[in-house]
Design a protein around this motif. Sequence first.
Motif, PDB file in Angstrom:
ATOM      1  N   ARG A   1      30.507 -12.612  97.179  1.00 35.04           N
ATOM      2  CA  ARG A   1      31.895 -12.591  97.663  1.00 35.04           C
ATOM      3  C   ARG A   1      32.844 -12.011  96.619  1.00 35.04           C
ATOM      4  O   ARG A   1      33.828 -11.349  96.973  1.00 35.04           O
ATOM      5  N   SER A   2      32.540 -12.199  95.341  1.00 37.52           N
ATOM      6  CA  SER A   2      33.393 -11.627  94.287  1.00 37.52           C
ATOM      7  C   SER A   2      33.361 -10.108  94.296  1.00 37.52           C
ATOM      8  O   SER A   2      34.292  -9.453  93.801  1.00 37.52           O
ATOM      9  N   GLN A   3      32.288  -9.532  94.861  1.00 33.42           N
ATOM     10  CA  GLN A   3      32.158  -8.076  94.952  1.00 33.42           C
ATOM     11  C   GLN A   3      32.737  -7.513  96.249  1.00 33.42           C
ATOM     12  O   GLN A   3      32.675  -6.300  96.488  1.00 33.42           O
ATOM     13  N   GLY A   4      33.281  -8.394  97.080  1.00 33.78           N
ATOM     14  CA  GLY A   4      33.873  -7.959  98.340  1.00 33.78           C
ATOM     15  C   GLY A   4      32.877  -7.837  99.473  1.00 33.78           C
ATOM     16  O   GLY A   4      33.195  -7.233 100.519  1.00 33.78           O
ATOM     17  N   TYR A   5      31.708  -8.439  99.309  1.00 36.57           N
ATOM     18  CA  TYR A   5      30.671  -8.406 100.341  1.00 36.57           C
ATOM     19  C   TYR A   5      30.515  -9.789 100.967  1.00 36.57           C
ATOM     20  O   TYR A   5      31.082 -10.771 100.477  1.00 36.57           O
ATOM     21  N   VAL A   6      29.742  -9.841 102.044  1.00 39.10           N
ATOM     22  CA  VAL A   6      29.516 -11.090 102.764  1.00 39.10           C
ATOM     23  C   VAL A   6      28.014 -11.361 102.792  1.00 39.10           C
ATOM     24  O   VAL A   6      27.220 -10.442 103.050  1.00 39.10           O
ATOM     25  N   PRO A   7      27.586 -12.609 102.524  1.00 43.32           N
ATOM     26  CA  PRO A   7      26.169 -12.934 102.669  1.00 43.32           C
ATOM     27  C   PRO A   7      25.699 -12.673 104.100  1.00 43.32           C
ATOM     28  O   PRO A   7      26.329 -13.129 105.057  1.00 43.32           O
ATOM     29  N   ALA A   8      24.596 -11.951 104.234  1.00 43.87           N
ATOM     30  CA  ALA A   8      24.130 -11.555 105.570  1.00 43.87           C
ATOM     31  C   ALA A   8      23.309 -12.641 106.251  1.00 43.87           C
ATOM     32  O   ALA A   8      23.214 -12.653 107.485  1.00 43.87           O
ATOM     33  N   PHE A   9      22.699 -13.527 105.478  1.00 45.01           N
ATOM     34  CA  PHE A   9      21.795 -14.509 106.073  1.00 45.01           C
ATOM     35  C   PHE A   9      22.528 -15.735 106.604  1.00 45.01           C
ATOM     36  O   PHE A   9      22.090 -16.336 107.586  1.00 45.01           O
ATOM     37  N   ASN A  10      23.601 -16.125 105.938  1.00 42.18           N
ATOM     38  CA  ASN A  10      24.282 -17.383 106.270  1.00 42.18           C
ATOM     39  C   ASN A  10      24.845 -17.323 107.691  1.00 42.18           C
ATOM     40  O   ASN A  10      25.738 -16.528 107.984  1.00 42.18           O
ATOM     41  N   GLY A  11      24.286 -18.147 108.572  1.00 40.09           N
ATOM     42  CA  GLY A  11      24.703 -18.152 109.966  1.00 40.09           C
ATOM     43  C   GLY A  11      23.883 -17.249 110.857  1.00 40.09           C
ATOM     44  O   GLY A  11      24.017 -17.306 112.090  1.00 40.09           O
ATOM     45  N   TYR A  12      23.017 -16.406 110.266  1.00 43.49           N
ATOM     46  CA  TYR A  12      22.193 -15.498 111.073  1.00 43.49           C
ATOM     47  C   TYR A  12      21.182 -16.312 111.871  1.00 43.49           C
ATOM     48  O   TYR A  12      20.313 -16.976 111.291  1.00 43.49           O
ATOM     49  N   MET A  13      21.321 -16.285 113.193  1.00 44.95           N
ATOM     50  CA  MET A  13      20.459 -17.065 114.081  1.00 44.95           C
ATOM     51  C   MET A  13      20.435 -18.551 113.689  1.00 44.95           C
ATOM     52  O   MET A  13      19.453 -19.252 113.892  1.00 44.95           O
ATOM     53  N   GLY A  14      21.539 -18.984 113.078  1.00 41.93           N
ATOM     54  CA  GLY A  14      21.667 -20.383 112.701  1.00 41.93           C
ATOM     55  C   GLY A  14      21.159 -20.723 111.317  1.00 41.93           C
ATOM     56  O   GLY A  14      21.189 -21.901 110.926  1.00 41.93           O
ATOM     57  N   TYR A  15      20.718 -19.730 110.548  1.00 43.94           N
ATOM     58  CA  TYR A  15      20.220 -20.028 109.195  1.00 43.94           C
ATOM     59  C   TYR A  15      21.354 -20.573 108.343  1.00 43.94           C
ATOM     60  O   TYR A  15      22.465 -20.027 108.342  1.00 43.94           O
TER      61      TYR A  15
ATOM     62  N   ILE B   1      -0.627 -19.084 108.498  1.00 43.84           N
ATOM     63  CA  ILE B   1       0.646 -19.703 108.125  1.00 43.84           C
ATOM     64  C   ILE B   1       1.074 -20.706 109.191  1.00 43.84           C
ATOM     65  O   ILE B   1       0.508 -20.748 110.283  1.00 43.84           O
ATOM     66  N   TYR B   2       2.079 -21.506 108.858  1.00 43.69           N
ATOM     67  CA  TYR B   2       2.693 -22.415 109.837  1.00 43.69           C
ATOM     68  C   TYR B   2       4.155 -22.600 109.471  1.00 43.69           C
ATOM     69  O   TYR B   2       4.573 -22.308 108.343  1.00 43.69           O
ATOM     70  N   THR B   3       4.952 -23.087 110.419  1.00 41.51           N
ATOM     71  CA  THR B   3       6.373 -23.332 110.194  1.00 41.51           C
ATOM     72  C   THR B   3       6.610 -24.830 110.018  1.00 41.51           C
ATOM     73  O   THR B   3       6.145 -25.644 110.819  1.00 41.51           O
ATOM     74  N   LYS B   4       7.357 -25.192 108.986  1.00 36.74           N
ATOM     75  CA  LYS B   4       7.650 -26.595 108.701  1.00 36.74           C
ATOM     76  C   LYS B   4       8.624 -27.158 109.747  1.00 36.74           C
ATOM     77  O   LYS B   4       9.266 -26.402 110.485  1.00 36.74           O
ATOM     78  N   PRO B   5       8.760 -28.481 109.801  1.00 40.04           N
ATOM     79  CA  PRO B   5       9.637 -29.105 110.800  1.00 40.04           C
ATOM     80  C   PRO B   5      11.102 -28.687 110.712  1.00 40.04           C
ATOM     81  O   PRO B   5      11.842 -28.861 111.690  1.00 40.04           O
ATOM     82  N   ASP B   6      11.541 -28.125 109.564  1.00 43.46           N
ATOM     83  CA  ASP B   6      12.937 -27.672 109.494  1.00 43.46           C
ATOM     84  C   ASP B   6      13.201 -26.461 110.378  1.00 43.46           C
ATOM     85  O   ASP B   6      14.356 -26.042 110.559  1.00 43.46           O
ATOM     86  N   GLY B   7      12.142 -25.885 110.943  1.00 47.78           N
ATOM     87  CA  GLY B   7      12.292 -24.750 111.857  1.00 47.78           C
ATOM     88  C   GLY B   7      12.421 -23.409 111.182  1.00 47.78           C
ATOM     89  O   GLY B   7      12.491 -22.376 111.859  1.00 47.78           O
ATOM     90  N   TRP B   8      12.439 -23.386 109.856  1.00 46.44           N
ATOM     91  CA  TRP B   8      12.637 -22.145 109.112  1.00 46.44           C
ATOM     92  C   TRP B   8      11.509 -21.842 108.124  1.00 46.44           C
ATOM     93  O   TRP B   8      10.957 -20.762 108.124  1.00 46.44           O
ATOM     94  N   THR B   9      11.211 -22.797 107.259  1.00 46.25           N
ATOM     95  CA  THR B   9      10.299 -22.543 106.148  1.00 46.25           C
ATOM     96  C   THR B   9       8.884 -22.276 106.663  1.00 46.25           C
ATOM     97  O   THR B   9       8.292 -23.109 107.343  1.00 46.25           O
ATOM     98  N   ILE B  10       8.360 -21.107 106.305  1.00 45.25           N
ATOM     99  CA  ILE B  10       7.013 -20.714 106.713  1.00 45.25           C
ATOM    100  C   ILE B  10       6.091 -20.811 105.501  1.00 45.25           C
ATOM    101  O   ILE B  10       6.383 -20.245 104.443  1.00 45.25           O
ATOM    102  N   CYS B  11       4.996 -21.557 105.643  1.00 44.98           N
ATOM    103  CA  CYS B  11       4.086 -21.848 104.536  1.00 44.98           C
ATOM    104  C   CYS B  11       2.665 -21.400 104.845  1.00 44.98           C
ATOM    105  O   CYS B  11       2.293 -21.218 106.000  1.00 44.98           O
ATOM    106  N   THR B  12       1.869 -21.280 103.797  1.00 50.33           N
ATOM    107  CA  THR B  12       0.448 -21.001 103.969  1.00 50.33           C
ATOM    108  C   THR B  12      -0.246 -22.261 104.464  1.00 50.33           C
ATOM    109  O   THR B  12       0.039 -23.370 104.009  1.00 50.33           O
TER     110      THR B  12
END
Length: 252
Positions: free
Chosen positions: A49-63, A211-222
């Motif tokens: 944000r200090s560089q005048g940009y916006v984080p692209a992931f925050n809020g993307y599909m609810g992330y 791989i599998y997805t953890k219960p948080d719905g996001w984290t993908i693990c081996t």
Amino acid sequence: MVNIRSKGEIDRIGKSGRVVFDTLNLLENYIVPGSTGEELNRLAEEYIRSQGYVPAFNGYMGYPATLCVSINDAVVHGIPDRRQFRDGDIVSIDCGVVKDGYYGDSARTFAVGEVSEEVEKLLDVTEKSLYRGIEKAVVGNHVSDIGHSIQEYVEEFGFSIVRELVGHGIGTELHEEPQIPNFGEPGRGTILKEGMCLAIEPMVNLGLKEIYTKPDGWTICTKDGKPSAHFEHTVVVTSDEARILSNGTLDG
């Protein structure tokens, strides 16, 4: 639809890529025993944000965060938390930014302190496989030539490629066509044309590919609990060699 970008658009994507590059460089200094993903996330958001940009992931599909922070057996999409890094961990950081509608995306896996020889080899091979893939991102090749080159190199060392997760086109959306698998037979899929912007990102497991997805719905693990590494660059296809847009070489 596959987009062909103008010089002006490529410059904007490159400027976003430069901010991602600088963000990852900043974070590297803080990836030490005792630090946390939550701390890295805060530092990254403040810098972006200090560089005048916006984080692209925050809020993307609810992330819910600016970064993906994936530790050890987490392949991708790990949500930053208060877990302290320990000596011997590996931490994959995926970061994206956007400004004026144009995105940049890159990832690296970092060692925390001293890691085992086999894990050090995993990081080295995964990073080198990324550049093997980038070498194939030239006019006239097929999308599958990128993945084939990555797979061939990785499997030479006994590591495995994640099948369910892929690279992607990038530009005015974070994820665009075409999808770019990190495996497959050469000579298949979309033919690469000058001006196509791609995010190439091998995800490589020390053990088995499952791989599998953890219960948080996001984290993908081996599934076998063994470490995984992830490296990514945003590139643009040209007639002679791909131009990397997220390695800090552009004015931004």
